[in-house]
Design a protein around this motif. Structure first.
Motif: not given
Length: 97
Positions: A14-21
């Motif tokens: 599970v990853l956060s949106i900011s991490f993916l960005n």
């Protein structure tokens, strides 16, 4: 919650949106092969884990007061917790270097 599926296994992270960005920005700037892609993802995952674990440890060591306390005391506790979380983060990162 966003889910990143590792195509090389059946594992889900599970990853956060900011991490993916953040990963996307690094990929665009640096990645020229699939090996480099996996290195970026692994490094970013480790950093995310180390930050989260650092905060958990800091809050365990310096918990939120259960009673009402003056603002100066709260600020002092938060400053100490911030320093401790950063110290734990660096310690965890060093273990994996």
């Amino acid at each position: 919650m966003d889910v990143y599926r590792d195509v090389s296994s059946s594992q889900e992270d599970v990853l956060s949106i900011s991490f993916l960005n953040q990963i996307s920005e690094e990929i665009i700037a640096k990645v020229h092969s699939s090996e480099e892609l996996y290195e970026v993802v692994d490094r970013q995952s480790l950093e995310q884990y180390a930050r989260k674990e650092g905060w958990k440890r800091a809050y365990k060591e310096i918990p939120l007061p259960s009673s009402s306390v003056p603002l100066e005391v709260r600020k002092d506790l938060q400053d100490r917790r911030n320093d401790l979380a950063e110290w734990y983060y660096l310690e965890i990162m060093e273990q994996f270097q």
